[in-house]
Design a protein around this motif. Structure first.
Motif, PDB file in Angstrom:
ATOM      1  N   PHE A  72     -15.361  51.452  35.694  1.00 27.47           N
ATOM      2  CA  PHE A  72     -14.789  52.614  36.364  1.00 27.47           C
ATOM      3  C   PHE A  72     -13.681  52.206  37.318  1.00 27.47           C
ATOM      4  O   PHE A  72     -13.822  51.238  38.063  1.00 27.47           O
ATOM      5  N   THR A  73     -12.602  52.974  37.313  1.00 22.57           N
ATOM      6  CA  THR A  73     -11.614  52.834  38.377  1.00 22.57           C
ATOM      7  C   THR A  73     -11.782  53.976  39.360  1.00 22.57           C
ATOM      8  O   THR A  73     -12.005  55.120  38.970  1.00 22.57           O
ATOM      9  N   TYR A  74     -11.713  53.628  40.635  1.00 19.49           N
ATOM     10  CA  TYR A  74     -11.755  54.633  41.695  1.00 19.49           C
ATOM     11  C   TYR A  74     -10.387  54.781  42.344  1.00 19.49           C
ATOM     12  O   TYR A  74     -10.227  55.531  43.283  1.00 19.49           O
ATOM     13  N   ASP A  75      -9.419  54.026  41.858  1.00 20.96           N
ATOM     14  CA  ASP A  75      -8.067  54.038  42.405  1.00 20.96           C
ATOM     15  C   ASP A  75      -7.099  53.710  41.265  1.00 20.96           C
ATOM     16  O   ASP A  75      -6.888  52.546  40.927  1.00 20.96           O
ATOM     17  N   GLU A  76      -6.539  54.755  40.680  1.00 19.73           N
ATOM     18  CA  GLU A  76      -5.735  54.561  39.473  1.00 19.73           C
ATOM     19  C   GLU A  76      -4.409  53.857  39.725  1.00 19.73           C
ATOM     20  O   GLU A  76      -3.796  53.358  38.784  1.00 19.73           O
ATOM     21  N   ALA A  77      -3.966  53.835  40.982  1.00 16.65           N
ATOM     22  CA  ALA A  77      -2.719  53.122  41.266  1.00 16.65           C
ATOM     23  C   ALA A  77      -2.958  51.612  41.226  1.00 16.65           C
ATOM     24  O   ALA A  77      -2.164  50.858  40.669  1.00 16.65           O
ATOM     25  N   ALA A  78      -4.063  51.176  41.780  1.00 20.08           N
ATOM     26  CA  ALA A  78      -4.352  49.740  41.833  1.00 20.08           C
ATOM     27  C   ALA A  78      -4.975  49.241  40.539  1.00 20.08           C
ATOM     28  O   ALA A  78      -4.712  48.120  40.100  1.00 20.08           O
ATOM     29  N   VAL A  79      -5.826  50.076  39.962  1.00 22.60           N
ATOM     30  CA  VAL A  79      -6.530  49.710  38.736  1.00 22.60           C
ATOM     31  C   VAL A  79      -6.342  50.854  37.727  1.00 22.60           C
ATOM     32  O   VAL A  79      -7.166  51.759  37.631  1.00 22.60           O
ATOM     33  N   PRO A  80      -5.215  50.816  36.997  1.00 18.92           N
ATOM     34  CA  PRO A  80      -4.901  51.939  36.104  1.00 18.92           C
ATOM     35  C   PRO A  80      -5.934  52.092  34.986  1.00 18.92           C
ATOM     36  O   PRO A  80      -6.546  51.106  34.552  1.00 18.92           O
ATOM     37  N   VAL A  81      -6.098  53.332  34.545  1.00 18.35           N
ATOM     38  CA  VAL A  81      -6.918  53.576  33.359  1.00 18.35           C
ATOM     39  C   VAL A  81      -6.345  52.753  32.211  1.00 18.35           C
ATOM     40  O   VAL A  81      -5.143  52.745  31.993  1.00 18.35           O
ATOM     41  N   GLY A  82      -7.189  52.042  31.498  1.00 18.13           N
ATOM     42  CA  GLY A  82      -6.734  51.215  30.382  1.00 18.13           C
ATOM     43  C   GLY A  82      -6.493  49.766  30.756  1.00 18.13           C
ATOM     44  O   GLY A  82      -6.419  48.913  29.879  1.00 18.13           O
ATOM     45  N   SER A  83      -6.347  49.477  32.038  1.00 18.11           N
ATOM     46  CA  SER A  83      -6.317  48.071  32.430  1.00 18.11           C
ATOM     47  C   SER A  83      -7.702  47.495  32.150  1.00 18.11           C
ATOM     48  O   SER A  83      -8.666  48.245  31.988  1.00 18.11           O
ATOM     49  N   SER A  84      -7.801  46.185  32.081  1.00 13.12           N
ATOM     50  CA  SER A  84      -9.103  45.667  31.658  1.00 13.12           C
ATOM     51  C   SER A  84      -9.431  44.347  32.328  1.00 13.12           C
ATOM     52  O   SER A  84      -8.553  43.624  32.811  1.00 13.12           O
ATOM     53  N   VAL A  85     -10.715  44.084  32.360  1.00 12.43           N
ATOM     54  CA  VAL A  85     -11.226  42.854  32.949  1.00 12.43           C
ATOM     55  C   VAL A  85     -12.217  42.248  31.977  1.00 12.43           C
ATOM     56  O   VAL A  85     -13.022  42.950  31.376  1.00 12.43           O
ATOM     57  N   ASN A  86     -12.139  40.963  31.818  1.00 20.50           N
ATOM     58  CA  ASN A  86     -13.125  40.252  31.015  1.00 20.50           C
ATOM     59  C   ASN A  86     -13.831  39.235  31.907  1.00 20.50           C
ATOM     60  O   ASN A  86     -13.171  38.479  32.622  1.00 20.50           O
ATOM     61  N   ILE A  87     -15.147  39.249  31.873  1.00 27.73           N
ATOM     62  CA  ILE A  87     -15.926  38.348  32.709  1.00 27.73           C
ATOM     63  C   ILE A  87     -16.832  37.507  31.826  1.00 27.73           C
ATOM     64  O   ILE A  87     -17.514  38.026  30.935  1.00 27.73           O
TER      65      ILE A  87
END
Ligand code: CU
Length: 215
Positions: A72-87
């Motif tokens: 989930f993103t709670y701040d679309e400016a910093a973490v845009p929808v569609g950006s991604s993280v792999n852990i």
């Protein structure tokens, strides 16, 4: 000429269809590139077992999550929808290495990043406090650990990053312990680098995004 025109029209229609096929987030056609892979993988999955592919790690707005693994993103400016993280997390012989790879975040900015205890939810606070190897006995739900003796990168998982001009970032940490089963369930991106001083250790500003991770 006629044949060519027909071909072009057919090609255009196909493109539209493919784009529509990706449309789990039909509100934003711009991100279609980031969600191209999932449909392709789904098509080749003929066993009937729905293997959730690509969406893992691609941030969505709360309420639009798919499957069990939320991001989930709670701040679309910093973490845009569609950006991604792999852990990736690997525990072995009493040591654990966690690596963090992000793409498409806001460029050239800092993020504090930690492993948290609870899964992501619609509210930023849903992910609970940081996972600690030695749990701070003074910490409470209202007042999470901020004692540098416990809130530090040897006793918690810290993966702070600064994104490059393209919004990509990598981090890795190794600690001298392994996770207790089921007690760490998410990774949270915060608005600032993680602080270390007494009374503020472990704090890193607002929670901007959260991704489920079963450590
Ligand atoms: Cu955190």
């Amino acid at each position: 000429m006629d044949t060519r025109r027909v071909f072009l029209i057919a090609g255009t229609s196909l493109t539209v269809l493919v784009a529509a096929g990706c449309g789990s987030d039909d509100s934003s056609p711009d991100v279609s590139a980031t969600v191209e892979t999932p449909p392709a993988s789904l098509e080749t999955t003929t066993t009937g077992v729905p293997v959730l592919p690509g969406p893992e790690g691609a941030f969505q707005l709360p309420g639009e999550g798919v499957g069990d693994d939320n991001a989930f993103t709670y701040d679309e400016a910093a973490v845009p929808v569609g950006s991604s993280v792999n852990i990736e997390s690997e525990g072995e012989n009493g040591r654990t290495t966690v690596t963090f790879n992000a793409t498409g975040l806001a460029p050239n900015r800092d993020f504090g990043v930690h492993a948290h205890t609870r899964p992501c939810g619609p509210q930023p606070s849903d992910s609970g406090p940081h996972y600690q190897n030695d749990v701070d006995p003074a910490a409470t739900p209202e007042k999470p650990s901020s004692d540098p003796a416990y809130a530090n990168p040897q006793n918690e998982i810290w993966l702070d990053v600064t994104t490059d001009a393209n919004g990509n970032a990598q981090a890795s940490t190794t600690v001298d312990w392994e996770f207790r089963d089921g007690e760490a369930n998410s990774v949270v991106l915060h608005a600032q680098r993680t602080m270390t001083g007494p009374g503020q250790a472990g704090m890193a500003g607002d929670r901007l995004a959260c991704i489920d991770e079963d450590f």
